[in-house]
Design an enzyme around this catalytic site. Structure first.
Site, PDB file in Angstrom:
ATOM      1  N   GLY A 222      -7.929  -8.001   0.076  1.00  0.00           N
ATOM      2  CA  GLY A 222      -8.024  -8.843   1.269  1.00  0.00           C
ATOM      3  C   GLY A 222      -7.249 -10.134   1.166  1.00  0.00           C
TER       4      GLY A 222
ATOM      5  N   GLY B 272     -12.512  -4.233   1.602  1.00  0.00           N
ATOM      6  CA  GLY B 272     -13.904  -3.770   1.691  1.00  0.00           C
ATOM      7  C   GLY B 272     -14.277  -2.830   0.559  1.00  0.00           C
TER       8      GLY B 272
ATOM      9  N   LYS C 207     -17.795 -16.636   4.940  1.00  0.00           N
ATOM     10  CA  LYS C 207     -19.255 -16.672   5.113  1.00  0.00           C
ATOM     11  C   LYS C 207     -20.022 -16.110   3.935  1.00  0.00           C
ATOM     12  CE  LYS C 207     -19.142 -16.169  10.072  1.00  0.00           C
ATOM     13  NZ  LYS C 207     -19.287 -15.196  11.153  1.00  0.00           N
TER      14      LYS C 207
ATOM     15  N   ARG D 223       0.825  -1.223   0.000  1.00  0.00           N
ATOM     16  CA  ARG D 223       0.000   0.000   0.000  1.00  0.00           C
ATOM     17  C   ARG D 223       0.853   1.264   0.000  1.00  0.00           C
ATOM     18  NH1 ARG D 223      -5.128  -1.148   4.016  1.00  0.00           N
ATOM     19  NH2 ARG D 223      -6.489  -1.989   2.408  1.00  0.00           N
TER      20      ARG D 223
END
Ligand SMILES: Nc1ncnc2c1ncn2[C@@H]1O[C@H](COP(=O)(O)OP(=O)(O)OP(=O)(O)O)[C@@H](O)[C@H]1O
Ligand SMILES: O=C(O)[C@H](O)COP(=O)(O)O
Length: 400
Positions: free
Chosen positions: A357, A380, A201, A40
């Site tokens: 991620g 996100g 999930k 980053r």
């Protein structure tokens, strides 16, 4: 992109001016406080260097972790050191993000110098998008650049609020590149378009699965969420991760895929463990034969073949979320095989986009990061963009 960008600002426009540049330097640290992945920081260099070359005075702002008040472990000091090395010039660091010390140091900045403010989240006002705090941040600058793609889905003072006090407010090169890849992949892709969605999930990926069902030709699902789909089909899943309250949803997603003519592929076999541990006993079975007492932690070799065949003719692939618990070597093969597959099809011209991620961590673990068309710096943020949501940090910037 319809937003004004840093590329459109000339040296004549900004030489000698103070740029407040929001970056996302939320990088991982080890126990000793060393940066373990500086991706980053490197990703922000084109914008920083462009501004310094054009003679601007660069004031960088970032968050770091999720502190509650001032937290000594979450100071940006190691980041300033790494950034100095990467830029080959000293980066001045302040101990605060607003106030007298900052104003005094900013006043001494020469054209082309770079200053890094302390973690903006030491103030609760940052996440509250408090206008007074935003105004204090803006007080030290003449114009604003947002290059923090990873935080663009947050409407915070340093990502959204400051734009009300600084003009122009423009996008940096990283934000521009991220939007170019992620937006065109869903809005105007080369087809066939495949999406590979994994992770733990189904509940955290409902939005993206629903949107992608509208856009893609093939949807491949892996990771822990597959067991909710299997259970919804009436299969035994042992003690695998299942979201009981999402069984109906899983059924409706399968029905929607059918209705829309999207080929929805689930793994045909899984690697089971007798407990959730790196050294657990394991066995590979077809999905109809999952015994009680075992849990699925990876997709099996037959599934990999099925997925490879489905991906072979694609022209664009978006991947978000690992196929299994890739942090445990014993259960990393499925995720790694998908990374290799994407690297292979990339060689024949397929655009491969990794959506942030854990999937990025997996691609990096196998050393294939440089073989992907685009690796997002936002977890996100990339997910929300793929869901078709408006990112407040981008929306607030000036129109081109
Ligand atoms: N079969 C499984 N059972 C339990 N956990 C799993 C399984 N497969 C994958 N996981 C876990 O899912 C996690 C990643 O899920 P997540 O939804 O957070 O993915 P991501 O979107 O790539 O990551 P991020 O949220 O950081 O952007 C990993 O830690 C992985 O170990
Ligand atoms: O790491 C990230 O995903 C970004 O830096 C955003 O961090 P946050 O989820 O704490 O807002």
């Amino acid at each position: 992109m319809s937003k004004k960008t840093v590329a459109s600002l000339s040296a004549a426009d900004i030489s000698g001016k103070r740029a407040l540049v929001r970056v996302d330097f939320n990088v991982p640290l080890d126990d000793q406080g060393n940066i373990t992945d500086d991706t980053r920081i490197r990703a922000a260099l084109p914008t920083i260097q462009d501004l310094t070359q054009k003679g601007a005075k660069v004031i960088l702002a970032s968050h770091f972790g999720r502190p509650k008040g001032v937290d000594e472990k979450l100071r940006l000091t190691p980041v300033a050191k790494r950034l100095s090395e990467l830029l080959g010039q000293e980066v001045i660091k302040t101990d605060d993000s607003i106030g007298d010390e900052v104003a005094a140091k900013v006043a001494t900045l020469q054209n082309g110098q770079v200053l890094l403010l302390e973690n903006v989240r030491f103030y609760k006002e940052e996440e509250k998008n408090d206008p007074e705090f935003a105004q204090k941040l803006a007080a030290n600058a003449d114009f604003y650049v947002n290059d923090a793609f990873g935080t663009a889905h947050r409407a915070h003072a340093s990502t959204e609020g400051v734009t009300k006090f600084l003009s122009p407010s423009v996008a940096g090169y990283l934000v521009e590149k991220e939007l170019q890849y992620l937006q065109s992949a869903i809005e105007n892709p080369q087809r066939p378009l495949a999406a590979i969605i994994g992770g733990s999930k189904v509940s955290s990926k409902i939005g993206v699965i629903e949107t992608l069902l509208e856009k893609c030709d093939k949807l491949i699902i892996g990771g822990g969420m597959i067991f909710t789909f299997y259970k919804a089909r009436g299969l035994n899943v042992g003690k695998s991760l299942v979201e009981e309250d999402k069984l109906e949803l899983a059924k409706s997603l399968e029905a929607k895929a059918k209705e829309r003519g999207v080929s929805l592929l689930l793994p045909t076999d899984v690697v089971l463990a007798d407990n959730f541990a790196p050294d657990a006993n394991s066995q590979t079975v077809s999905i109809e034969n999952i015994p009680d007492g075992w849990m699925g932690l990876d997709i099996g070799p037959d599934s990999v073949k099925v997925f490879q065949a489905a991906l072979a003719d694609t022209k664009t692939v978006i991947w978000n979320g690992p196929m299994g618990v890739f942090e445990f070597d014993k259960f990393a093969a499925g995720t790694e095989a998908i990374a290799h597959t994407l690297a292979e099809i990339g060689k024949t011209g397929t655009t491969t986009i990794i959506g942030g991620g854990d999937s990025v961590a997996a691609v990096e673990k196998v050393g294939l990061a440089d073989q992907m068309s685009h690796i997002s710096t936002g977890g996100g943020a990339s997910l929300e963009l793929l869901e078709g949501k408006v990112l407040p940090g981008i929306a607030a910037l000036d129109e081109a």
